[in-house]
Design an enzyme around this catalytic site. Structure first.
Site, mmCIF file in Angstrom:
data_model
loop_
_atom_site.group_PDB
_atom_site.id
_atom_site.type_symbol
_atom_site.label_atom_id
_atom_site.label_comp_id
_atom_site.label_asym_id
_atom_site.label_seq_id
_atom_site.Cartn_x
_atom_site.Cartn_y
_atom_site.Cartn_z
ATOM 1 N N HIS A 123 34.458 33.755 41.117
ATOM 2 C CA HIS A 123 35.840 33.221 40.865
ATOM 3 C C HIS A 123 35.998 31.943 41.979
ATOM 4 O O HIS A 123 35.323 31.871 43.087
ATOM 5 C CB HIS A 123 36.654 34.250 41.122
ATOM 6 C CG HIS A 123 38.306 33.961 41.438
ATOM 7 N ND1 HIS A 123 38.799 33.345 42.366
ATOM 8 C CD2 HIS A 123 39.020 34.400 40.300
ATOM 9 C CE1 HIS A 123 40.125 33.164 41.808
ATOM 10 N NE2 HIS A 123 40.311 33.941 40.685
ATOM 11 N N ASP A 200 33.034 39.975 47.707
ATOM 12 C CA ASP A 200 34.447 39.934 47.171
ATOM 13 C C ASP A 200 34.580 40.969 46.278
ATOM 14 O O ASP A 200 34.051 41.323 45.116
ATOM 15 C CB ASP A 200 34.440 38.248 45.931
ATOM 16 C CG ASP A 200 35.740 38.256 45.306
ATOM 17 O OD1 ASP A 200 36.505 39.141 45.392
ATOM 18 O OD2 ASP A 200 35.915 37.421 44.580
ATOM 19 N N GLN A 203 37.959 42.662 42.282
ATOM 20 C CA GLN A 203 37.962 43.588 41.021
ATOM 21 C C GLN A 203 37.218 44.673 41.046
ATOM 22 O O GLN A 203 37.251 45.627 40.233
ATOM 23 C CB GLN A 203 37.296 42.429 39.908
ATOM 24 C CG GLN A 203 37.936 41.244 39.528
ATOM 25 C CD GLN A 203 39.377 41.510 38.907
ATOM 26 O OE1 GLN A 203 39.806 42.589 38.513
ATOM 27 N NE2 GLN A 203 40.143 40.371 38.965
ATOM 28 N N LYS A 226 46.301 43.331 43.308
ATOM 29 C CA LYS A 226 45.551 43.902 42.134
ATOM 30 C C LYS A 226 45.066 45.413 42.197
ATOM 31 O O LYS A 226 44.721 45.943 41.217
ATOM 32 C CB LYS A 226 43.970 43.213 42.102
ATOM 33 C CG LYS A 226 44.147 41.879 41.918
ATOM 34 C CD LYS A 226 42.968 41.191 41.672
ATOM 35 C CE LYS A 226 42.853 39.538 41.838
ATOM 36 N NZ LYS A 226 43.244 38.859 40.673
ATOM 37 N N CYS A 366 39.785 31.194 36.192
ATOM 38 C CA CYS A 366 39.421 30.509 37.569
ATOM 39 C C CYS A 366 37.835 30.808 37.805
ATOM 40 O O CYS A 366 37.396 30.976 38.998
ATOM 41 C CB CYS A 366 40.165 31.413 38.959
ATOM 42 S SG CYS A 366 41.834 30.962 38.573
HETATM 43 N N1 PMP Z 1 38.028 37.058 43.209
HETATM 44 C C1 PMP Z 1 38.072 37.542 42.094
HETATM 45 C C2 PMP Z 1 36.829 38.282 41.358
HETATM 46 C C3 PMP Z 1 39.083 37.716 41.424
HETATM 47 O O1 PMP Z 1 39.397 38.260 40.281
HETATM 48 C C4 PMP Z 1 40.265 37.002 41.899
HETATM 49 C C5 PMP Z 1 41.774 37.039 41.341
HETATM 50 N N2 PMP Z 1 41.797 36.771 40.026
HETATM 51 C C6 PMP Z 1 40.442 36.486 43.249
HETATM 52 C C7 PMP Z 1 39.005 36.418 43.962
HETATM 53 C C8 PMP Z 1 41.421 35.681 43.963
HETATM 54 O O2 PMP Z 1 42.233 36.643 44.404
HETATM 55 P P1 PMP Z 1 43.862 36.244 44.712
HETATM 56 O O3 PMP Z 1 44.186 35.421 43.694
HETATM 57 O O4 PMP Z 1 44.425 37.548 45.092
HETATM 58 O O5 PMP Z 1 43.448 35.700 46.060
#
Ligand code: PMP
Length: 411
Positions: A123, A200, A203, A226, A366
């Site tokens: 991401h 990270d 997910q 999430k 993203c």
């Molecule tokens: N890393 C991953 C794998 C994600 O899926 C996401 C959110 N789509 C993020 C980071 C960023 O999360 P946040 O927008 O809550 O900061």
């Protein structure tokens, strides 16, 4: 063995006011989860009964606010089995947690010639902070590439992580491919060369049990929203020894123990990294979300999500023109199925599904470098949670079956 039908028999939607009251198949859970009533009530209860500025007031109400906030930290500590309470830092979200590590660790520990190793599937939140750190320190950012099925080979990891590596940053589960990455191996190889491993878990934390001591990760980040908690609260786990040695990310109130005209002493962990008024209401909500997850258990959550994923995956495979991105093996999709339909733009897919009451995500998720690497361009993504049900999946499949015809194919 329990059948998929039995697994899916229980109605969890009754715990979720939005899902119980609205006629919608919400299949964008990887973007943000829905909230059960207990989470909404916990945040409301904080503001109705315990609201004061936490961590400073000496009166009863302020102490209750502080307790609500710090009890949430203990719940998070247990949730990921961290050894120390001080290893849990509250942030706004995964993005802020990863930036904290980039600014407070990477900028102070990297020099020209050093390498940060990440993967092409990250991401943007687990990519751009490292790019910033590399640009500012003269270090190099290296990408491990994945195969078309999303797999990362052990050899690719071993080749990328060398004596020059100082940071290895990897998602436990990709938000596009839904595949579990070899984070254990990445941590092991990082430690062999004296690097730190940053995971990270945005997910993974909502969908599987995480044990940071077993994983031996140095840093691990995830978002409350999430995992059915409120927006505006996230977590950074860091090993105490590392966090202790790092300078603060943000400065101001609450993160100091003494300030004089010309100097300051920083507060001990975890408050050194929590400058300003904290989001105690959201922390109380996150605490309730953790309690709710624990009341169901990850064995049930994982089994239900796997059953729903099987149902969606097998159905989608039968539909003409649908191409699933990543592994052809359903077991390697943890609730996430990213796909295209021949000749139909993903935005049109999402718009048509929306007209049929099905919410999914379309675009680059993203993770543009991954989509470039896989040569897919924009894609559509279905992401499931345990509170979805068979009817949600049937509604998705029924709508998907009509899309090519509604776009004018085969007339
Ligand atoms: N890393 C991953 C794998 C994600 O899926 C996401 C959110 N789509 C993020 C980071 C960023 O999360 P946040 O927008 O809550 O900061």
């Amino acid at each position: 063995m329990v059948s998929d039908k039995d697994l899916l028999a229980y109605d969890y939607k009754k715990d979720f006011p939005l899902l119980a009251n609205m006629d919608v198949a919400y299949l964008d859970n990887a973007a943000t989860a829905q909230r059960p009533l207990c989470v909404i009530e916990a945040e409301r209860d904080f503001y109705l009964k315990h609201n004061a500025n936490p961590l400073r007031g000496l009166y009863q109400l302020a102490m209750e606010a502080t307790d609500a906030y710090e009890d949430a930290r203990t719940a998070v500590q247990k949730f990921i089995n961290a050894k120390h309470f001080e290893e849990i830092i509250f942030t706004r979200n995964t993005t802020e947690s990863l930036n904290l590590v980039a600014y407070s660790y990477a900028l102070h520990n990297l020099q020209p010639g050093d390498e940060i190793v990440t993967t092409i599937m990250e991401h943007h939140s687990n990519m751009l902070p490292w790019r910033m750190a590399a640009a500012q320190t003269g270090a190099t950012l290296k990408y491990i590439e994945c195969a078309a099925d999303g797999s990362i080979a052990d050899e690719a990891l071993a080749q990328a992580i060398t004596a020059k590596t100082k940071i290895v940053a990897m998602a436990q589960v990709s938000n596009v491919l839904g595949r579990l990455n070899p984070v254990e191996k990445a941590v092991e190889l990082a430690h062999k060369v004296g690097a730190v491993a940053v995971i990270d878990a945005a997910q993974s934390a909502p969908h599987m049990a995480i044990d940071v001591q077993k994983l031996d990760a140095d840093f691990l980040a995830f978002s409350g929203h999430k995992m059915m908690g409120p927006m505006g609260i996230g977590v950074l786990y860091g090993k105490k020894k590392l966090l202790d040695a790092m300078p603060p990310f943000l400065s101001g109130g609450e993160m100091i123990s003494m300030v004089s005209r010309d100097g300051q002493e920083y507060a001990p962990l975890p408050h050194k990294f929590e400058a300003g008024t904290v989001n105690a209401g959201a922390a109380a909500g996150l605490h309730a979300a953790i309690d709710y997850i624990n009341s169901i258990g990850f064995d049930i959550i994982e089994a239900r999500e796997a059953a729903l994923t099987r149902l969606a995956f097998e159905g989608m495979r039968q539909i003409e023109g649908v191409r699933i991105i990543g592994s052809p093996n359903v077991e390697e999709h943890k609730g996430i199925i990213t796909f295209t339909i021949d000749g139909v733009h993903p935005h049109d897919i999402a718009a048509i599904l929306d007209a049929d009451g099905v919410n999914i995500r379309a675009g680059n998720h993203c993770a543009q470098p991954l989509l470039d690497h896989l040569c897919t361009g924009a894609t559509a993504r279905v992401s499931l949670a345990f509170y979805n049900d068979e009817a949600d999946v049937r509604r998705l499949l029924d709508s998907l079956k009509t899309i090519r015809e509604r776009m004018g194919y085969g007339r």
